[in-house]
Design a protein around this motif. Structure first.
Motif: not given
Length: 1591
Positions: A1010-1016
């Protein structure tokens, strides 16, 4: 006891009128200023004291002088001209001397105030000494009276002697010149000789204890009487004494004779009085005053009558018996003062007096004996000041050596180095200046040192400041009216000889050696000489240094004038050859062909010029465009000639090529309806191989014309023009260097007034010229200029592109620094950096301190200022894992900082509800578009910083639910500072939310997704935030275990790797100057993303989101290693190694990270770090790949080969190969076999250049070839998978055994005779004694390369000394872990020497052996008697001379490992090692005190009260060490070379005094004056601080 009646003749009459006038006159002006008012009043009271007439009458009686009354009557009686009177002399005989004391006691009983009576008596005695000095019986009585009064304690010598000497000096003043005339003469003479003038003979501005208000001398002098006090009114000076004045007109010759006799008698009598006084215990101040007066008399022993013709003086004046007598008495006084048994004045005062350097030494054996003793002890003391092999220490131009007084805030001192011929002389005083250079004899050590430095400079092109100092101060360039220039270090003869050497060396590279050897002078008239001269003299440097002339022909003549001295008629003479070279270059018209230079040309030369003109007409006629990409070698050569002869037409053809493709329109979305943006179409940039042969004149013209098009034109320039402009600057890094920031702000305009030009300048600086600015030392000034722009932009809404580019440039500039720098130009107030740059600055300081050390003591003070300025605006707290790798001095300053993250989290929780409500209205899919501007204009700043945090919470797991257009619009309208704040707060909120979710039982993998999706969403999908700042914010939270995991996931993302791959495909090779194709321009939005390209109109040249990561990835690697994430670091380096080839500081990064984490890196990661370099282009040694993959220690041959590389390519060469016209010697540096693998072909150059001649553009990091070789050796050492102890042991073993090994390896190959080089002096001893023969060390096992000597081109004697220098230089570049091992290993070698371990040796034999070993190894090298101790001490000194000040603190370890010392031999070794360090520590008081304490503790081992030395010792055996201690405390007190006014610091005297308490009494006695006791030490007694405390 019966009282004896008064002696007949005594009277109690009042003072005569004339005597009252005499006694009331004012003292000399100098005395007036020194006396306090109370003292002056007391002195006048003595003159009117009622006892004075009685005392005076008593002395007159015993002296046999007529009473004053009778004298007056005889004077007043008018002579009768008609009457002749014959007067018989009727004198009464004086009473017996034995009655004097009884008569005096009778007068004494009449006056109650005995102290007043004593003062009056002394005053009368002084006046009588001056009046009666030339009358032997009277002088004898005065000596008797003084001795008698002294026996009853009635003479206070400490008051009497200073007054006497002061009055004597006043009395010696020539008649009619006043008291100051003599003072000026004495002061001038004293200043020349180094002798402090006497207290009364010093002008107001002199530096001496008597002129100090806090000194006791003024009050003491107040007791004395005026110079003309006495019983006879006509006695105003000794010249008018009744005993010597002749009636009638005297000739000048007779006057001189009389005056000299009187002065001689006065001085002789004074000396006899002083000899009597020395039987008493005088105060230190009195002894020092006596000493200074005696020195002044000796120095001025031949003082003549002022105003007499010098010829007459020399013809008629001869030293007489009286002068010799007082000279001997004066010497007796001095010998008694400096007698070691009494130690009234330390002998060191004679050493620093300069007495031995007086110009006119009389033919007197006694004085000559004293001077010889001074020289002997001075020479012995000097050995402790000088490092072994000091004459071989020389700048390498690879490592900067800044001047001590250089500050970190100014640009002017950035590139100032120590003058190459400037180094400490025997007592630490600097040797430099034109007078010294002119006095250096050809073939001497200093001449060879100058030659080494000049030859080295020709090869390595030091900065223009250096060349200006060399050229502009040459005597042939100045008028006669100008005086010597202190900065001058080379003479024109030196420059001429070095230039000739360089010419012959380069001829060998042009295949002209054989022809030159055969005497074929036709080679001098060939066309390639154009290129040759450019390589030799660096024409652009010379012309830059001398370009103050309005006419270039004057510059030509100046250059020629260097080589016109001693021109020989012999055409084969090297100087004649040099003139032919310059003449042949003139035929190609290097300096523009005009009427003023045609007079130099002959017909043959003009015909050659016409041929070139004809070729040019053929290739440039019509509209034809020269195809620069397909020119053959002949055409290139001819065009080079044209560049010298017709620069303007050549410039026009080049500009025509760059604009030949025409222009086209750029479609832009941010243009106004009627606005068009035109851009030049691309062509190929000019190749470096062509540009490198251009004349400096053509390069200048091209630079100016291209700057006009680039920064002021209406059309966007092509990348080809920008790249060509950059290449022109890189091929001439000195001559064409200019500050591009000044092009943005002419006449104080706002640099941001031209946004297109500003963007282009920042791109050129950030992606092309970063290394050039560092090479020039201008990166400090550039930091200040860019910071000022950043400060202007960071609060300005919407200007994100230029701000982020400037910020990235500032990051690169700060990371490029390898020495201390100021964060503000004025040095005051907090920084104007952004939070990101503040944090990077702290990291850079940590790297600088840990890998390079703190160079000077001033930097220690400056470090605290930098910290305060940064921390005043930064709230960041570094993690424990980061701080553990910081250097201690920085770690201690930062360890106490409070982490404000908890408070930041509380602030977020308080504002969370409001922020989420605002974000919902702004970012929901159905949000009102008008709310965007409402939010931008009316939201509170404390809420705006949480915009990204609120968006993060709202879209958590569902990024598609956020209105990205509104979010992007608001972020673009924010100021850059607000965007940065949003990123840092978002990272904190992200990690806080992450930990809360983990506590609720969520899986780590799900949360990471989820964190990586948000940062993407932020950085890839909509490109809302700058990636580089986000990554830096995450790694700064490395104390949270999830921050670095998120960083890894971003770096592993396909989006980023694809972006980097596209960058590598579009940008061409990392060495952009070699690219010959057509550059492709990336679209603005694709290059920079939505956030940075918003509202932007101008296209990019080199800028790219990927390129912005070049300084960030190295910082990420540092942070991974700090957190022991070695696998992550390895993976990132594996993926991005090729990308990091584009990082302009990649070589520096590899070198520094290996040093920063030495001992902490696994071997696998070290090998991975090395892949950041283009290994094929780094001069690693051939065996390095083999040893880096092996756990076994490399053989000694490997380390010896490394050192040989430093000798051949870093250490300035010894040989002067073209001397006497001899060329082709095997010892020439140009034919030395390279120490590394086969030389790579030179790309982009006019010919295949040797390694040492690579141009700057091929060596941009680290900058010079010498530094590349040196730093490559450092990288090899740091990469070896063995311990520092093993490495140091191998290096020391080579040094210990180097000479016998080299001698053995050279036998049968190249036999050489001893003393072949003038650089190595002949040994004074020859090493002929049996005991010294036993010191020869065996060869080193494992050092078996039979052609080792031959590969160097040196004799074995030369090579052994240079290898020691190279080893010391190499070790000084390594981290402190190696230094510790060096001290341990050096101490072991010394302690295991037979001198210290063999108890059967006699003390005298031991002392002899040690003294020989501690001579320079160059002496021993001549006799093949190299010793282990001598070589090790030379290694340590070579190491010390290259070490930064901070790292010198570890030198105490070697003494620690040598202790306990039980012999004088061991003591001498300790002082020989550490002693020469003390002058360098003169301004680092804390470190000086610590080092001095270590040496004193070693003395206590041998001469302590309770010590038990291996053999009986006497303090007299270390007289030289005692002298050295006296000198070094004065040196430190002065902060440099000892002057006449130098004083030890009070703290140092106190330190030595405490240490001396543990010494034996005889040593304490010799150190009497190095204490803080005013009652025994002349230094304490004359020190203002101690005198003030005593009062």
């Amino acid at each position: 006891m019966m009282q004896r009646g008064p002696t007949p003749g005594l009277s109690s009459q009042p003072l005569p009128e004339m005597e009252q006038l005499n006694n009331t006159q004012q003292p000399p002006p100098q005395q007036q200023q020194q006396h306090r008012p109370s003292s002056s009043a007391s002195s006048r009271a003595h003159h009117f004291h009622p006892a004075r007439p009685a005392i005076l009458e008593l002395f007159n009686l015993y002296l046999g002088r007529r009473s004053q009354q009778k004298s007056d009557e005889s004077v007043r009686e008018p002579p009768n001209k008609t009457q002749k009177r014959v007067t018989a002399i009727n004198r009464e005989l004086p009473p017996p001397n034995e009655q004097f004391l009884l008569d005096f006691e009778q007068i004494q009983s009449q006056f109650p105030d005995q102290e007043q009576l004593r003062a009056v008596t002394e005053s009368v005695l002084i006046s009588l000494v001056i009046q009666c000095c030339n009358h032997a019986p009277r002088a004898e009585f005065l000596l008797f009276a003084l001795r008698s009064l002294c026996n009853i304690g009635y003479i206070n010598w400490d008051a009497f002697l200073p007054s006497l000497l002061s009055s004597v000096s006043s009395a010696e003043t020539p008649v009619g010149q006043g008291s100051q005339a003599m003072a000026l003469v004495a002061c001038a003479t004293s200043s020349q000789s180094g002798v402090p003038p006497p207290s009364n003979a010093i002008p107001n501005n002199a530096n001496f204890q008597a002129s100090n208000p806090a000194s006791p001398l003024p009050s003491i002098h107040g007791i004395g009487s005026p110079a003309q006090s006495g019983a006879e009114p006509s006695t105003l000076s000794p010249m008018k004494s009744n005993d010597v004045i002749c009636t009638g007109q005297q000739s000048a010759r007779a006057n001189i004779s009389v005056r000299e006799n009187v002065i001689s008698s006065l001085r002789q009598l004074s000396c006899k009085i002083i000899l009597i006084s020395l039987e008493s215990n005088l105060m230190p101040v009195t002894r020092f005053d006596i000493f200074n007066h005696m020195l002044n008399w000796l120095v001025n022993w031949d003082q003549r009558q002022q105003g007499l013709d010098e010829f007459d003086s020399a013809q008629f004046w001869k030293p007489d018996k009286a002068l010799i007598e007082w000279l001997h008495d004066c010497l007796d006084v001095i010998w008694l003062l400096v007698d070691d048994n009494k130690c009234r004045v330390p002998f060191y005062e004679l050493i620093r007096s300069g007495l031995q350097f007086i110009e006119n030494i009389p033919d007197d054996e006694a004085l000559f004996t004293l001077i010889l003793e001074i020289h002997r002890r001075r020479d012995m003391m000097a050995t402790h000041m000088q490092m072994l092999d000091q004459h071989l220490h020389c700048p390498t131009f690879g490592t900067p050596r800044l001047l001590l007084q250089a500050t970190t805030t100014g640009e002017t001192v950035t590139n100032m180095r120590y003058s190459p011929i400037t180094y400490p002389s025997v007592l630490g005083e600097p040797l430099h200046g034109e007078e010294l250079a002119a006095s250096i004899q050809r073939g001497s050590l200093d001449w060879e040192r100058a030659m080494r430095c000049l030859r080295h400079a020709f090869r390595n092109t030091p900065s223009p400041d250096w060349w200006r100092r060399v050229l502009l101060v040459a005597p042939c360039h100045r008028t006669q009216a100008q005086g010597p220039t202190p900065g001058a270090v080379f003479t024109s003869e030196m420059i001429s000889e070095a230039t000739i050497d360089r010419i012959v060396e380069l001829l060998k590279l042009t295949n002209a050696v054989c022809r030159l050897q055969d005497g074929d002078q036709h080679i001098l008239r060939t066309n390639h000489v154009t290129w040759l001269l450019a390589q030799i003299i660096r024409v652009e440097l010379v012309m830059n240094a001398l370009n103050t002339d309005s006419r270039k022909v004057e510059t030509t003549r100046k250059i020629l004038s260097f080589h016109k001295e001693d021109r020989s008629a012999d055409p084969n003479n090297p100087q004649s050859i040099l003139l032919d070279f310059i003449s042949s270059c003139q035929n190609l018209r290097i300096w523009s062909l005009n009427t003023s230079t045609r007079e130099y040309l002959n017909n043959e030369q003009l015909q050659k010029g016409k041929q070139i003109d004809e070729w040019w007409r053929q290739v440039s006629k019509g509209e034809r465009i020269m195809d620069y990409m397909n020119m053959d070698e002949r055409s290139i050569g001819m065009f080079w000639v044209v560049s010298y002869t017709m620069a303007q037409p050549a410039c026009e053809t080049v500009m025509h090529w760059l604009t030949s493709a025409g222009v086209t329109e750029i479609p832009g979305t941010n243009l106004q309806p009627n606005e068009r943006l035109m851009v030049m179409q691309e062509v190929s940039p000019l190749p470096v191989s062509l540009l490198s042969g251009f004349s400096i004149n053509l390069c200048l013209k091209l630079a100016y014309q291209m700057e006009e098009s680039l920064f002021s034109g209406q059309v966007v320039p092509s990348i080809a023009m920008v790249e060509t402009y950059v290449r022109v600057l890189l091929i001439s890094p000195h001559a064409l260097f200019r500050s591009l920031m000044t092009l943005l702000s002419p006449k104080n305009q706002n640099p941001l007034s031209k946004p297109a030009a500003s963007l282009l300048v920042f791109e050129i600086l950030n992606y092309r010229l970063l290394s050039l600015y560092r090479y020039q030392g201008k990166n400090k000034g550039l930091i200040h200029d860019v910071t000022k722009i950043i400060a202007t932009l960071k609060g300005k809404r919407g200007d994100h592109r230029i701000f982020r580019l400037a910020e990235n440039l500032c990051m690169n500039l700060i990371l490029s620094m390898r020495e201390f720098f100021s964060v503000k130009r004025d040095g005051k107030g907090p920084t104007e950096f952004t939070e990101t740059i503040n944090r990077i600055t702290i990291t850079t300081l940590a790297i600088i301190i840990k890998t390079h050390g703190i160079a000077e003591v001033e930097h220690l003070l400056y470090l605290q200022t930098i910290q305060e300025q940064i921390l005043a605006t930064s709230q960041h707290a570094w993690s424990e894992k980061t701080l553990r790798h910081f250097p201690p001095i920085l770690r201690e300053a930062l360890a106490g900082r409070i982490d404000n993250r908890g408070l930041a989290t509380q602030a977020w929780q308080q504002a969370e509800t409001t922020v989420l409500n605002q974000c919902t209205q702004l970012l929901s899919s159905s949000a009102d578009p008008t709310y965007v501007m409402t939010y931008i204009n009316h939201s509170f700043p404390q809420h705006r910083q949480y915009l990204c945090s609120g968006a993060w919470i709202l879209m958590y797991g569902h990024p598609e639910s956020i209105n990205s257009l509104h979010l992007g619009h608001v972020l673009k309208e924010f100021s850059p500072e607000e965007v940065t704040a949003n990123i840092y707060t978002m990272v904190d909120v992200l990690l806080h939310h992450f930990n809360l979710e983990l506590q609720c039982g969520r899986s780590l993998q799900e949360l990471m997704m989820k964190a990586c999706a948000n940062l993407a969403f932020f950085i890839w999908t909509h490109e809302l935030l700058p990636l580089d700042i986000l990554l830096l914010a995450l790694i700064d939270r490395d104390d949270d275990p999830h921050a670095l995991r998120i960083v890894i996931s971003i770096l592993d993302s396909k989006e980023l790797q694809q972006r980097v791959k596209l960058y590598l495909m579009n940008r061409g090779p990392a060495e952009h100057w070699l690219y010959s194709g057509v550059f492709k321009r990336t679209e603005l939005q694709k290059a920079l993303g939505n956030h940075l390209s918003w509202k932007e109109r101008y296209p990019t040249f080199f800028d790219d989101i990927a390129a912005r990561l070049l300084p960030v990835i190295p910082l990420i690697i540092y942070r991974f290693i700090e957190n022991d994430a070695f696998d992550a670091a390895d993976r990132v380096l594996h993926v991005y190694a090729s990308f990091l080839h584009y990082y302009p500081l990649n070589f520096t990064f590899v070198r520094d990270i290996l040093a920063y984490f030495y001992g902490h890196l696994p071997s696998k990661l070290i090998i991975r770090i090395l892949t950041v370099l283009d290994v094929k282009k780094i001069p690693f040694s051939e065996a390095f790949p083999q040893h880096i993959n092996s756990s076994n220690a490399p053989p000694l041959d490997y380390f010896a080969t490394l050192l040989l590389g430093l000798v051949n390519h870093v250490i300035p060469p010894l040989n002067n190969n073209s001397k006497n016209g001899q060329v082709g010697e095997a010892s020439n540096a140009s034919v030395r076999a390279p120490h590394n693998k086969a030389q790579a072909t030179s790309q982009g150059g006019p010919s295949v250049a040797p390694e040492g001649q690579k141009p700057f553009y091929q060596l941009q990091d680290p900058g010079t070839y010498t530094q590349l070789i040196l730093e490559t050796a450092v990288i090899e050492i740091l990469s070896l998978p063995i311990t520092a102890s093993q490495i140091v042991s191998s290096l020391v073993q080579i040094v210990v055994h180097i000479q016998p090994t080299l001698v053995q390896s050279s036998n049968g190959l190249h036999p050489t005779s001893v003393g072949q080089s003038s650089v190595l002096p002949t040994s004074p001893s020859g090493g002929s004694t049996d005991s010294l023969g036993a010191t020869r060390t065996p060869t080193a096992a494992g050092l078996s390369n039979s052609n080792f000597v031959w590969r160097s081109g040196y004799t074995c004697q030369q090579l052994s000394c240079l290898l020691i220098q190279a080893c010391g230089l190499l070790l000084a570049q390594l981290p402190p872990e190696f230094h510790i091992q060096l001290y341990i290993e050096a101490a072991r070698v010394i302690k295991e020497s037979w001198w210290l371990s063999d108890g059967k040796r006699s003390v005298s034999e031991l002392e002899s052996a040690v003294c020989y070993a501690l001579l320079d190894p160059t002496w021993a090298a001549q006799d093949n008697t190299s010793t282990a101790i001598g070589n090790v001490v030379a290694l340590l000194h070579a190491f010390f001379s290259n070490l930064p000040l901070e790292w010198l603190e570890g030198t105490h370890l070697i003494i620690k490992h040598l202790r306990p010392v039980t012999s004088i031999a061991g003591l001498r070794i300790a002082f020989r090692i550490i002693g020469p360090l003390l002058p360098r520590l003169a301004n680092a008081h804390t470190l000086f005190n610590k080092t001095l304490s270590v040496l004193l503790s070693v003395m206590a081992d041998v001469f302590g009260r309770n010590s038990q030395p291996s053999a009986p010792v006497e303090a007299s055996e270390i007289a030289d060490i005692i002298d050295f201690l006296h000198h070094i405390v004065h040196y430190e007190g002065q902060g440099g070379p000892v002057q006449a006014s130098s004083k030890p610091r009070a703290e140092v005297l106190a330190l030595i005094g405490r240490a001396a308490e543990s010494f034996s009494p005889d040593v304490q006695h010799l150190m009497t004056h190095l204490k803080a006791d005013v009652n025994c030490s002349i230094y304490a007694a004359t020190h203002p601080k101690f005198v003030q405390n005593a009062n």
